[in-house]
Design a protein around this motif. Structure first.
Motif, PDB file in Angstrom:
ATOM      1  N   LEU A   1      81.540  21.719  63.011  1.00  0.00           N
ATOM      2  CA  LEU A   1      80.630  21.028  62.091  1.00  0.00           C
ATOM      3  C   LEU A   1      79.435  21.896  61.689  1.00  0.00           C
ATOM      4  CD1 LEU A   1      80.469  17.459  63.649  1.00  0.00           C
ATOM      5  CD2 LEU A   1      81.106  17.967  61.289  1.00  0.00           C
ATOM      6  N   VAL A   2      79.134  22.905  62.473  1.00  0.00           N
ATOM      7  CA  VAL A   2      77.885  23.644  62.286  1.00  0.00           C
ATOM      8  C   VAL A   2      77.799  24.278  60.902  1.00  0.00           C
ATOM      9  CG1 VAL A   2      76.478  25.563  63.113  1.00  0.00           C
ATOM     10  CG2 VAL A   2      77.642  24.075  64.745  1.00  0.00           C
ATOM     11  N   LEU A   3      78.782  25.072  60.541  1.00  0.00           N
ATOM     12  CA  LEU A   3      78.725  25.784  59.260  1.00  0.00           C
ATOM     13  C   LEU A   3      78.761  24.828  58.059  1.00  0.00           C
ATOM     14  CD1 LEU A   3      80.918  28.953  59.958  1.00  0.00           C
ATOM     15  CD2 LEU A   3      78.442  28.670  60.113  1.00  0.00           C
ATOM     16  N   PRO A   4      79.659  23.821  58.028  1.00  0.00           N
ATOM     17  CA  PRO A   4      79.614  22.888  56.891  1.00  0.00           C
ATOM     18  C   PRO A   4      78.292  22.135  56.791  1.00  0.00           C
ATOM     19  CG  PRO A   4      81.700  22.688  58.057  1.00  0.00           C
ATOM     20  CD  PRO A   4      80.825  23.573  58.885  1.00  0.00           C
ATOM     21  N   VAL A   5      77.741  21.724  57.923  1.00  0.00           N
ATOM     22  CA  VAL A   5      76.469  20.985  57.897  1.00  0.00           C
ATOM     23  C   VAL A   5      75.353  21.856  57.350  1.00  0.00           C
ATOM     24  CG1 VAL A   5      74.669  19.994  59.361  1.00  0.00           C
ATOM     25  CG2 VAL A   5      77.039  19.335  59.714  1.00  0.00           C
ATOM     26  N   VAL A   6      75.271  23.091  57.798  1.00  0.00           N
ATOM     27  CA  VAL A   6      74.231  24.002  57.312  1.00  0.00           C
ATOM     28  C   VAL A   6      74.403  24.268  55.820  1.00  0.00           C
ATOM     29  CG1 VAL A   6      73.327  26.352  57.481  1.00  0.00           C
ATOM     30  CG2 VAL A   6      73.890  25.088  59.556  1.00  0.00           C
TER      31      VAL A   6
ATOM     32  N   CYS B   1      71.678  15.482  56.452  1.00  0.00           N
ATOM     33  CA  CYS B   1      70.430  14.800  56.094  1.00  0.00           C
ATOM     34  C   CYS B   1      69.413  14.911  57.232  1.00  0.00           C
ATOM     35  CB  CYS B   1      70.731  13.339  55.780  1.00  0.00           C
ATOM     36  SG  CYS B   1      69.365  12.431  55.033  1.00  0.00           S
ATOM     37  N   MET B   2      69.871  14.708  58.466  1.00  0.00           N
ATOM     38  CA  MET B   2      68.971  14.824  59.620  1.00  0.00           C
ATOM     39  C   MET B   2      68.434  16.245  59.759  1.00  0.00           C
ATOM     40  SD  MET B   2      71.118  12.528  62.378  1.00  0.00           S
ATOM     41  CE  MET B   2      70.069  13.051  63.729  1.00  0.00           C
ATOM     42  N   LEU B   3      69.300  17.223  59.599  1.00  0.00           N
ATOM     43  CA  LEU B   3      68.860  18.618  59.689  1.00  0.00           C
ATOM     44  C   LEU B   3      67.842  18.939  58.604  1.00  0.00           C
ATOM     45  CD1 LEU B   3      69.151  21.476  60.883  1.00  0.00           C
ATOM     46  CD2 LEU B   3      71.053  21.848  59.312  1.00  0.00           C
ATOM     47  N   ALA B   4      68.092  18.455  57.392  1.00  0.00           N
ATOM     48  CA  ALA B   4      67.176  18.721  56.284  1.00  0.00           C
ATOM     49  C   ALA B   4      65.796  18.132  56.540  1.00  0.00           C
ATOM     50  CB  ALA B   4      67.764  18.161  54.987  1.00  0.00           C
ATOM     51  N   VAL B   5      65.752  16.915  57.066  1.00  0.00           N
ATOM     52  CA  VAL B   5      64.465  16.264  57.329  1.00  0.00           C
ATOM     53  C   VAL B   5      63.712  16.991  58.440  1.00  0.00           C
ATOM     54  CG1 VAL B   5      63.380  14.145  58.189  1.00  0.00           C
ATOM     55  CG2 VAL B   5      65.233  14.009  56.517  1.00  0.00           C
ATOM     56  N   VAL B   6      64.427  17.332  59.507  1.00  0.00           N
ATOM     57  CA  VAL B   6      63.792  17.979  60.664  1.00  0.00           C
ATOM     58  C   VAL B   6      63.229  19.355  60.288  1.00  0.00           C
ATOM     59  CG1 VAL B   6      64.236  18.986  62.932  1.00  0.00           C
ATOM     60  CG2 VAL B   6      65.129  16.728  62.376  1.00  0.00           C
ATOM     61  N   VAL B   7      63.929  20.085  59.439  1.00  0.00           N
ATOM     62  CA  VAL B   7      63.506  21.441  59.082  1.00  0.00           C
ATOM     63  C   VAL B   7      62.473  21.432  57.950  1.00  0.00           C
ATOM     64  CG1 VAL B   7      64.275  23.662  58.163  1.00  0.00           C
ATOM     65  CG2 VAL B   7      65.651  22.477  59.883  1.00  0.00           C
ATOM     66  N   SER B   8      62.678  20.591  56.947  1.00  0.00           N
ATOM     67  CA  SER B   8      61.846  20.655  55.744  1.00  0.00           C
ATOM     68  C   SER B   8      60.429  20.135  55.964  1.00  0.00           C
ATOM     69  CB  SER B   8      62.511  19.860  54.612  1.00  0.00           C
ATOM     70  OG  SER B   8      62.620  18.487  54.957  1.00  0.00           O
ATOM     71  N   PHE B   9      60.276  19.120  56.799  1.00  0.00           N
ATOM     72  CA  PHE B   9      58.922  18.568  56.983  1.00  0.00           C
ATOM     73  C   PHE B   9      57.956  19.587  57.585  1.00  0.00           C
ATOM     74  CE2 PHE B   9      55.837  16.324  59.717  1.00  0.00           C
ATOM     75  CZ  PHE B   9      55.079  15.736  58.715  1.00  0.00           C
ATOM     76  N   PRO B  10      58.303  20.256  58.683  1.00  0.00           N
ATOM     77  CA  PRO B  10      57.367  21.277  59.196  1.00  0.00           C
ATOM     78  C   PRO B  10      57.120  22.416  58.209  1.00  0.00           C
ATOM     79  CG  PRO B  10      59.011  20.715  60.855  1.00  0.00           C
ATOM     80  CD  PRO B  10      59.471  20.091  59.577  1.00  0.00           C
ATOM     81  N   LEU B  11      58.165  22.832  57.492  1.00  0.00           N
ATOM     82  CA  LEU B  11      57.983  23.910  56.522  1.00  0.00           C
ATOM     83  C   LEU B  11      57.055  23.476  55.384  1.00  0.00           C
ATOM     84  CD1 LEU B  11      61.583  25.420  56.210  1.00  0.00           C
ATOM     85  CD2 LEU B  11      59.596  26.397  57.384  1.00  0.00           C
ATOM     86  N   GLY B  12      57.264  22.279  54.855  1.00  0.00           N
ATOM     87  CA  GLY B  12      56.399  21.783  53.786  1.00  0.00           C
ATOM     88  C   GLY B  12      54.969  21.593  54.251  1.00  0.00           C
ATOM     89  N   LEU B  13      54.807  21.084  55.469  1.00  0.00           N
ATOM     90  CA  LEU B  13      53.463  20.907  56.033  1.00  0.00           C
ATOM     91  C   LEU B  13      52.781  22.254  56.226  1.00  0.00           C
ATOM     92  CD1 LEU B  13      51.332  19.022  57.263  1.00  0.00           C
ATOM     93  CD2 LEU B  13      52.526  19.249  59.449  1.00  0.00           C
ATOM     94  N   LEU B  14      53.526  23.230  56.735  1.00  0.00           N
ATOM     95  CA  LEU B  14      52.967  24.565  56.952  1.00  0.00           C
ATOM     96  C   LEU B  14      52.541  25.203  55.634  1.00  0.00           C
ATOM     97  CD1 LEU B  14      52.430  26.888  58.966  1.00  0.00           C
ATOM     98  CD2 LEU B  14      54.767  27.669  58.535  1.00  0.00           C
ATOM     99  N   ALA B  15      53.370  25.058  54.607  1.00  0.00           N
ATOM    100  CA  ALA B  15      53.039  25.627  53.304  1.00  0.00           C
ATOM    101  C   ALA B  15      51.810  24.958  52.701  1.00  0.00           C
ATOM    102  CB  ALA B  15      54.233  25.500  52.361  1.00  0.00           C
TER     103      ALA B  15
END
Length: 311
Positions: free
Chosen positions: A177-182, A110-124
Motif C-alpha cells: 500500500l505504501v507506494l500507491p498511497v504516497v 487522505c490521512m497522510l495528506a492531512v498529517v503532512v500538509s498541516f505542519p508544512l502549511g503552518l511552518l510556511a
C-alpha cells in the motif's frame, strides 16, 4: 431555521440526483460510440454469425438503444447493473470486491495528506517570505504539477527495483500500500499545504488576533487556538471534496501499480468493452463524489446561514 435548512437540503438532493442522472446518460452514450462489438471481442474472430447473434441477444445488445438505456436506468436505480459480459458474474460482485481496496487507498492517502500538509502549511505561514516558506511553496507547486503516472513509475523504480524495499505491484501485503498511497497523496498534500498557509496568513491579519495578542496571550496560544481554528474551516471543506476526487483519481495509480481496486477494474472493463461493468464503475465513482459533495454542502449550509439562504 429548520424550514430554511429543509428547503436547502431538498434543493441540494435534487441537484445531486440530476448530476447522477447526467453521468449515467453520458457514460451510456460514450461507451457505445466506440466502434467495437463486445460480442465479437468475447466470442473471438472465429465465431459464426449465428453465435454472435445469440450472444448479442443474451447480452441485450440486439435491442434498440433507447430500450437498452431505460433498462440500464431502471437497473441502476435498484442497484442491479446486470452481469459482466466478460466474466459472467453479477457486476456488483466484482465491484464489491474492488471497492474496499480503493476506499482503503483513498482513506490512507487522505490521512497522510492531512498529517503532512498541516505542519508544512503552518511552518510556511510562520516563516512567511523566508527561505523555509519559499522551499515549502516551491515544493508544493512542483509536486502538484507532476503527473501521477510519472510519480508512480519513479517511486516504483527507486523503492522497488533499485532499493528492493517495497513491492511494486498487487496487494499481497500492507507494504504494497505504501507506494500507491504516497502517489495518490502527493498532489493532495500540495493543495492542502498551500491552503493551510494562505488560510493562516489571512486569519493572522484579523482584528481578533490582534486583540488576543494585546491581551498578553502567548504566540503559541494565539496561533494554535485562535488562528488555526478559523483558518482550517476551508481546509476541512477541501478535504471532504478531495476525498471524492481521490476515489476517481486513483484510476491511474491503481493501473500503474496493478492495485486491485475500482480504477484497475474500470480500465480492464473499458479495454474489453464490458458495458455493464464500465457503467457500474463510473456510476459508483460519480455517486461517491456526489455524496461527499452533498454532505459538505449540507454541513456548510448548517453552519453558515448565508449559504442556505442563497438562491
Amino acid at each position: 431555521m429548520e424550514v430554511e435548512m429543509l428547503g436547502y437540503t431538498i434543493r441540494r438532493v435534487l441537484l445531486a440526483v440530476f448530476v447522477l442522472w447526467g453521468v449515467v446518460t453520458v457514460v451510456f452514450i460514450i461507451v457505445r460510440l466506440v466502434p467495437a462489438d463486445p460480442a465479437l471481442l468475447i466470442a473471438g474472430m472465429d465465431a459464426t454469425p449465428e453465435q454472435l447473434a445469440e450472444l448479442r441477444k443474451r447480452m441485450g445488445l440486439d435491442q434498440p438503444l433507447i430500450v437498452q438505456y431505460f433498462a440500464y436506468l431502471a437497473g441502476a436505480v435498484t442497484g442491479d447493473f446486470g452481469n459482466s459480459y466478460t466474466q459472467g458474474v453479477p457486476v456488483m460482485t466484482l465491484v464489491g470486491q474492488a471497492l474496499p481496496n480503493t476506499a482503503l487507498l483513498a482513506v490512507l492517502a487522505c490521512m497522510l495528506a492531512v498529517v503532512v500538509s498541516f505542519p508544512l502549511g503552518l511552518l510556511a505561514a510562520l516563516r512567511v517570505n523566508r527561505p523555509t516558506d519559499r522551499i515549502v511553496t516551491t515544493a508544493s507547486l512542483l509536486t502538484q504539477s507532476l503527473p501521477g503516472f510519472w510519480v508512480g513509475v519513479v517511486l516504483m523504480l527507486v523503492f522497488s527495483q533499485m532499493l528492493k524495499l517495497l513491492p511494486s505491484t498487487g496487494f499481497s501485503s500492507p507494504a504494497a500500500l505504501v507506494l500507491p498511497v504516497v502517489t495518490v497523496a502527493l498532489p493532495f498534500i500540495a493543495i492542502l499545504t498551500r491552503m493551510t498557509r494562505s488560510g493562516l496568513l489571512e486569519v493572522v491579519g484579523e482584528g481578533y488576533i490582534t486583540t488576543a495578542r494585546a491581551k498578553g496571550l502567548s504566540e503559541r496560544i494565539v496561533i494554535f487556538i485562535h488562528a488555526t481554528r478559523n483558518a482550517l474551516i476551508p481546509v476541512i471543506t477541501v478535504v471532504g471534496l478531495e476525498f471524492g476526487t481521490l476515489l476517481g483519481g486513483a484510476v491511474i495509480t491503481e493501473t500503474v501499480f496493478s492495485f486491485p481496486g475500482i480504477g484497475k477494474l474500470l480500465v480492464g472493463s473499458i479495454l474489453t468493452r464490458d458495458y455493464a461493468l464500465v457503467q457500474a464503475c463510473v456510476m459508483l465513482i460519480a455517486a461517491a463524489f456526489v455524496v461527499v459533495n452533498l454532505v459538505v454542502d449540507l454541513v456548510y449550509g448548517y453552519l453558515d446561514p448565508r449559504v442556505r439562504l442563497a438562491k
